[in-house]
Design an enzyme around this catalytic site. Structure first.
Site, PDB file in Angstrom:
ATOM      1  N   ASP A  41       0.889  -1.226  -0.005  1.00  0.00           N
ATOM      2  CA  ASP A  41       0.146   0.117  -0.044  1.00  0.00           C
ATOM      3  C   ASP A  41       0.866   1.291   0.002  1.00  0.00           C
ATOM      4  OD1 ASP A  41       0.753  -0.595   2.695  1.00  0.00           O
ATOM      5  OD2 ASP A  41      -0.680   0.706   3.364  1.00  0.00           O
ATOM      6  N   GLU A  82      -0.025  -1.026   5.874  1.00  0.00           N
ATOM      7  CA  GLU A  82       0.950  -0.347   6.554  1.00  0.00           C
ATOM      8  C   GLU A  82       0.841   1.202   6.827  1.00  0.00           C
ATOM      9  OE1 GLU A  82       4.726   1.470   8.108  1.00  0.00           O
ATOM     10  OE2 GLU A  82       3.986   1.854   6.313  1.00  0.00           O
TER      11      GLU A  82
HETATM   12  N1  BES Z   1       8.668   2.884   5.653  1.00  0.00           N
HETATM   13  C1  BES Z   1       8.365   4.057   6.498  1.00  0.00           C
HETATM   14  C2  BES Z   1       8.837   4.191   7.664  1.00  0.00           C
HETATM   15  C3  BES Z   1      10.136   4.436   7.534  1.00  0.00           C
HETATM   16  C4  BES Z   1      10.671   5.520   6.724  1.00  0.00           C
HETATM   17  C5  BES Z   1      11.391   3.897   8.383  1.00  0.00           C
HETATM   18  C6  BES Z   1      11.966   5.796   6.666  1.00  0.00           C
HETATM   19  C7  BES Z   1      12.410   4.404   8.373  1.00  0.00           C
HETATM   20  C8  BES Z   1      12.848   5.405   7.318  1.00  0.00           C
HETATM   21  C9  BES Z   1       6.623   3.442   6.828  1.00  0.00           C
HETATM   22  O1  BES Z   1       5.952   3.121   5.695  1.00  0.00           O
HETATM   23  C10 BES Z   1       5.745   4.595   7.291  1.00  0.00           C
HETATM   24  O2  BES Z   1       5.604   5.667   6.867  1.00  0.00           O
HETATM   25  N2  BES Z   1       5.361   4.424   8.553  1.00  0.00           N
HETATM   26  C11 BES Z   1       4.516   5.457   9.434  1.00  0.00           C
HETATM   27  C12 BES Z   1       3.815   4.839  10.519  1.00  0.00           C
HETATM   28  C13 BES Z   1       2.772   4.158  10.221  1.00  0.00           C
HETATM   29  C14 BES Z   1       2.014   3.760  11.700  1.00  0.00           C
HETATM   30  C15 BES Z   1       1.556   5.264   9.545  1.00  0.00           C
HETATM   31  C16 BES Z   1       5.374   6.391   9.803  1.00  0.00           C
HETATM   32  O3  BES Z   1       6.666   6.218   9.949  1.00  0.00           O
HETATM   33  O4  BES Z   1       4.893   7.774   9.910  1.00  0.00           O
HETATM   34 MN    MN Z   2       7.351   1.926   4.290  1.00  0.00          MN
HETATM   35 MN    MN Z   3       5.357   5.111   4.624  1.00  0.00          MN
END
Ligand code: BES
Ligand code: MN
Ligand code: MN
Length: 464
Positions: free
Chosen positions: A88, A153
């Site tokens: 996604d 995610e």
């Molecule tokens: N891949 C990201 C997280 C990420 C990005 C980790 C860059 C380390 C470096 C992930 O898809 C993401 O965006 N996570 C969200 C959290 C989620 C609960 C919505 C975030 O970190 O905002």
């Molecule tokens: Mn991600």
């Molecule tokens: Mn992300």
């Protein structure tokens, strides 16, 4: 392994074209209008697993978006890696800031542009291509591999913990492997050993039961926007510390050793700030930029609205004001604890002239991962094989809540071998992914699978 590496090189152009097909599906998990697109992306992914020889791929429905599960079990004596990723993506808005349409991927100067190119379709797809390279060139994978690719995610992974709970046996593995994080810099291989957690809430203050004439009522009816801004403004002190009582109670302090590791990283603060158009940074007093963005907790308003926001002026005293507020957490803060603490803050400070509505949107636990394990060593060797230099171990400020779930539910550690860059504009307009990193990522995974097989082999022999 050599044949698989050669196959990946020879078929690289095809890999890019196949990735583009997946990128054309707008699988925006947060927007119900795209539910059908999310399902289509899951189906395409499962079909692709089958096509490359991971034949038992399935699309598993959940109460939300489906999970794609696939596995190839080579030999029960061999180690098993559980690959996690997500198909996604974030909404592309604001659309007008894209130089090319978000769901019409294009390559410009060796860089692939489009929503999901880096986060996470591009990085997740590298794992399929690494498997394909082995199956096509060598006939088999070096070890057992299971794949959990989810479709929620970016929307809080609401149904994933339940799926993991319900499938403990099926998901049995030695380690989790994830490519959904960043490298320290292009050409500088990195393994992420820390992620922050998240608590995400929405608050609304309601005053009068309708928008009022600000001349007739202003002065005696308290304004919800004014009040909400005051409450949010007071959430930080002058040292940029969060003022919520107890917010720092469970924050594990940075060790001197860790601070030394941070200092050793070749970080150019000016360039980092300039890349986002800022000249001066603002951190919690006493912490460097790198510490503040990855090892300290934060609070940020993500959006705020209310009253009249159209063109021109409308003299109105609004009935309501709302904000979305997220807090990045570090071990050992928990999302439940922090959500209750900010709820108490808003309850205490909501003026008697108003009503508070408080919603817990979602949360996730942060984590620190032991860097001394056979899987970490294998990842480090794999990256060294590709980049010709040892990787840095870094802590990231982002969140991947499932990493803590894998640990807590299955007892599994994760290896976060990511190939993104801060500058890839994930979640922003013009998200992109350098094709050099797509290529290096595939090669790194190919190497990891082979090296991990040997590492585990030798370590169990040593134990025997
Ligand atoms: N891949 C990201 C997280 C990420 C990005 C980790 C860059 C380390 C470096 C992930 O898809 C993401 O965006 N996570 C969200 C959290 C989620 C609960 C919505 C975030 O970190 O905002
Ligand atoms: Mn991600
Ligand atoms: Mn992300």
């Amino acid at each position: 392994m050599e044949k698989a590496l050669a196959y990946a090189e020879a078929h690289f152009e095809d890999f890019v074209e196949e990735l583009k097909e997946l990128l054309r599906i707008p699988s925006i998990s947060t927007d119900p209008a795209h539910a059908e697109d999310v399902r289509r992306a899951a189906e395409r992914l499962a079909d692709h697993f089958k096509k490359i020889g991971v034949t038992n791929a399935e699309v598993i429905p959940t109460e939300g978006h489906p999970i794609v599960y696939a596995e190839r079990l080579v030999d029960p004596e061999l180690p098993t890696v559980l690959v996690y990723g997500h198909y996604d993506v974030q909404p592309p808005d604001p659309l007008e800031l894209w130089d090319s349409p978000p769901f019409e991927p294009v390559v410009k100067d060796g860089v692939l542009y489009g929503r999901g190119t880096c986060d996470d379709k591009g990085q997740m797809f590298m794992h399929l291509k690494a498997a394909e390279a082995y199956l096509a060139a060598e006939g088999e994978l070096p070890i057992n591999v299971k794949y959990v690719i989810e479709g929620e995610e970016e929307n809080g992974s609401k149904h994933l913990p339940g799926f993991i709970e319900a499938n403990r046996d099926r998901l049995r593995a030695d380690v989790v492997l994830i490519s959904d994080t960043d490298m320290f810099a292009d050409g500088v291989p990195s393994i992420t050993y820390g992620l922050r957690g998240l608590a995400y809430v929405e608050v609304t203050l309601t005053g009068p039961d309708r928008d009022l004439h600000s001349g007739m009522y202003g002065g005696a009816i308290e304004n919800p926007i004014n009040a909400l801004c005051r409450l949010i403004g007071n959430l930080h002190d002058d040292d940029h510390r969060v003022t919520i009582p107890g917010f720092y109670d469970n924050v594990a302090p940075l060790t001197e050793e860790e601070r030394e590791t941070f200092r050793a990283l070749p970080f150019d603060e000016k360039a980092w700030a300039a890349e986002v158009g800022v000249t001066v940074t603002k951190t919690e007093a006493g912490y460097t930029v790198l510490e503040a963005v990855s090892a300290r907790p934060t609070l940020d308003a993500n959006g705020i609205w209310g009253g009249y926001t159209g063109k021109g002026a409308k003299t109105v005293l609004p009935s309501k004001a709302s904000a979305k507020i997220s807090m990045r957490l570090v071990p050992d803060q928990t999302p439940e604890e922090i959500t209750e603490k900010i709820r108490a803050y808003f309850e205490l400070h909501t003026p008697p002239t108003m009503k508070l509505t408080f919603t817990d949107l979602h949360g996730g636990h942060g984590i620190l991962i032991d860097t001394h394990s056979p899987a970490m060593e294998a990842a480090a060797k794999a990256l060294e094989g590709v980049y010709g230099r040892k990787p840095f171990f870094i802590r990231s400020g982002g969140s991947i809540p499932v990493v803590a779930d894998f640990k807590n539910i299955l007892g599994l550690d994760s290896v976060l071998m990511g190939f993104g860059l801060d500058s890839d504009a994930i979640h922003s307009p013009n998200e992109h992914f350098g094709l050099n990193r797509f290529r290096e990522g595939i090669a790194s995974i190919i190497r990891f699978l082979e090296i991990y097989r040997e590492t585990v082999h030798t370590s169990s022999e040593a134990a025997a």
